[in-house]
Design an enzyme around this catalytic site. Structure first.
Site, PDB file in Angstrom:
ATOM      1  N   VAL A  56       0.864  -1.185   0.000  1.00  0.00           N
ATOM      2  CA  VAL A  56       0.000   0.000   0.000  1.00  0.00           C
ATOM      3  C   VAL A  56       0.896   1.229   0.000  1.00  0.00           C
ATOM      4  O   VAL A  56       1.735   1.399   0.880  1.00  0.00           O
ATOM      5  CB  VAL A  56      -0.956   0.016   1.216  1.00  0.00           C
ATOM      6  CG1 VAL A  56      -1.722   1.338   1.272  1.00  0.00           C
ATOM      7  CG2 VAL A  56      -1.935  -1.146   1.140  1.00  0.00           C
ATOM      8  N   ALA A 101       4.382   4.163   3.140  1.00  0.00           N
ATOM      9  CA  ALA A 101       3.920   2.947   2.455  1.00  0.00           C
ATOM     10  C   ALA A 101       4.070   1.776   3.431  1.00  0.00           C
ATOM     11  O   ALA A 101       4.652   1.930   4.516  1.00  0.00           O
ATOM     12  CB  ALA A 101       4.755   2.687   1.205  1.00  0.00           C
ATOM     13  N   LYS A 102       3.548   0.639   3.085  1.00  0.00           N
ATOM     14  CA  LYS A 102       3.768  -0.582   3.879  1.00  0.00           C
ATOM     15  C   LYS A 102       3.462  -1.780   3.001  1.00  0.00           C
ATOM     16  O   LYS A 102       2.661  -1.688   2.074  1.00  0.00           O
ATOM     17  CB  LYS A 102       2.836  -0.597   5.097  1.00  0.00           C
ATOM     18  CG  LYS A 102       3.297  -1.492   6.224  1.00  0.00           C
ATOM     19  CD  LYS A 102       4.366  -0.820   7.044  1.00  0.00           C
ATOM     20  CE  LYS A 102       4.851  -1.659   8.186  1.00  0.00           C
ATOM     21  NZ  LYS A 102       5.731  -0.870   9.061  1.00  0.00           N
ATOM     22  N   GLY A 103       4.111  -2.911   3.325  1.00  0.00           N
ATOM     23  CA  GLY A 103       3.842  -4.125   2.561  1.00  0.00           C
ATOM     24  C   GLY A 103       3.748  -5.310   3.494  1.00  0.00           C
ATOM     25  O   GLY A 103       4.132  -5.224   4.665  1.00  0.00           O
TER      26      GLY A 103
END
Ligand code: NAD
Length: 410
Positions: A56, A101-103
């Site tokens: 995201v 962001a992050k994953g």
């Protein structure tokens, strides 16, 4: 309540104090891009398995998006979305030229061999390599991932786009990483514990600490706090809690955890549960493991007058309300654990400069960034008579919203 609702609630509370319009709230809260990709891999057994990887990209108004990659069985899009937004407010709060962001991949990394994890990571990068890059989105380690994973990311990205170590941070020091990245989040927690307790007129020697989680963040925080003469009386990991009212021998516990990969079997302390640890009679509580461990159900039993959120979202909003009412001070996650992304930023700068920083410079600059952010949050909270969390969100959101307007919205 879901993680994303918690982030929204804190956001709205701060936005209310800033008289922010509904349309600006909607714009700031909506992620720029969300992707989920198929990860099909061959297992060592010869069979194959399929997983889903999420990324995201929340906001890039202040610079390339930045955020970790989490390997944990409970990862889902909602959690990643919430953590991506937290990264946007966090990078802005400590004034790094980054967005958020992050994953994540919903796997339990302990169930895979290193070769399988490598294949999973490389297939994930195959799916997202066109969406990341040193000027676009820069992954980093989070729960369950580490510097080996970051090295595979760098290498896989390179196969498509050529040499560019700045595409990912948290790499091994031998492979374009930076000394001090691994300790950075824990050290940042330690720096803030020192600042916060001295602001409250308390000396380290008079401060008993209970610390939940003994992974990257918890173990380095314990080391730093012990070296600064705080009295760490309780620690814990997934195997349970370890309590010694006179103060634990932290170097010995660290050695045990290194040798056994866990605190399990540590004998020099009384055994307690993770729940009991949260309710100990101490001056400072530091949750440094999972999110959502303190809720309205156990908040009334928490005795510590000061909580530092080393983990992301350990205090749920219903518990936060109890603490607000009672005067328990909570130093929020977006400030408390910002040391990691700060040193990640130094690593990115170093990669772009093709120049290596020494550990002393890293520590000195980390201290300066964390101290400046703390002072800003503290004074805004005094000035506007709001909690430290609301003040931290106001600073972070304010910077992102100004950059959005200055950059031009349409
Ligand atoms: P980690 O995987 O290295 O360690 C997690 C620790 O929590 C381990 O000691 C594990 O045994 C313990 N744990 C797991 N389940 C538990 C339970 N039910 N009760 C008690 N302990 C339990 O992870 P980490 O990198 O130390 O991250 C911890 C938290 O800090 C996460 O919320 C993460 O998002 C946040 N964080 C980490 C960084 C970083 O630089 N690593 C930066 C910012 C925020």
């Amino acid at each position: 309540m879901r993680a994303i609702d918690a982030t929204r609630l804190y956001f709205d509370r701060a936005a209310d104090h800033m008289d922010m319009s509904e349309s600006m709230r909607e714009l700031l809260l909506t992620a720029k891009r969300e992707v989920s990709v198929q990860i099909a891999v061959e297992l060592d057994s010869g069979d194959f398995a399929t997983y889903i990887g999420y990324r995201v990209q929340h906001d890039d108004a202040r610079g390339p998006m930045k955020g970790g990659l989490r390997f944990h069985p409970e990862v889902d899009l909602g959690e990643v979305r919430s953590l991506a937004a937290l990264m946007t407010w966090k990078t802005a709060l400590v004034d790094l030229p980054f967005g958020g962001a992050k994953g994540g991949i919903a796997i339990d990394p302990s169930k895979f061999s290193p070769r399988e994890l490598e294949r999973i990571t490389r297939r994930f990068i195959d799916g997202i390599h066109e969406l990341i890059g040193p000027d676009v989105d820069i992954p980093a380690p989070d729960m369950g991932s580490n510097s080996d994973v970051m090295a595979w990311i760098m290498n896989q990205y390179q196969k498509y786009h050529g040499f560019n170590p700045g595409v990912v941070t948290g790499k091994p020091v031998e492979l374009y990483g930076i000394p001090g990245r691994e300790e950075a989040t824990g050290r940042g927690v330690g720096i803030l514990a020192y600042k916060m307790t001295s602001r409250l007129g308390r000396k380290p020697q008079q401060t008993r600490i209970a610390l939940q989680g003994f992974g990257n963040v918890g173990s380095h925080a314990a080391k730093f706090l012990h070296e600064s003469e705080f009295k760490v009386v309780a620690i814990s990991d997934v195997s349970g809690g370890y309590y010694r009212p006179e103060g634990l021998n932290i170097p010995q516990a660290l050695q045990h955890a290194r040798e056994h990969k866990s605190l399990k079997g540590y004998k020099e302390a009384e055994r307690i549960s993770n729940e009991e640890l949260l309710e100990l009679d101490v001056e400072l509580l530091i949750p440094a493991a999972l999110g959502g461990v303190i809720t309205a159900a156990n908040a009334p039993k928490v005795k510590a007058p000061l909580i530092i959120e080393a983990a992301n979202q350990p205090v749920w909003p219903d518990a936060d309300a109890v603490f607000d009412e009672r005067g328990t001070i909570v130093l929020p996650d977006i400030l408390a654990n910002a040391g990691g992304v700060t040193v990640s930023y130094f690593e990115w700068v170093q990669n772009r400069q093709h120049y290596s920083w020494g550990i002393n410079r890293v520590r000195q600059e980390l201290d300066s960034v964390m101290s400046t952010a703390f002072e800003r949050v503290w004074s805004l909270s005094q000035e506007r008579k709001v909690s430290l969390r609301t003040a931290a969100y106001m600073l972070g959101i304010g910077r992102v919203s100004r950059a959005t307007v200055l950059g031009g919205i349409t």
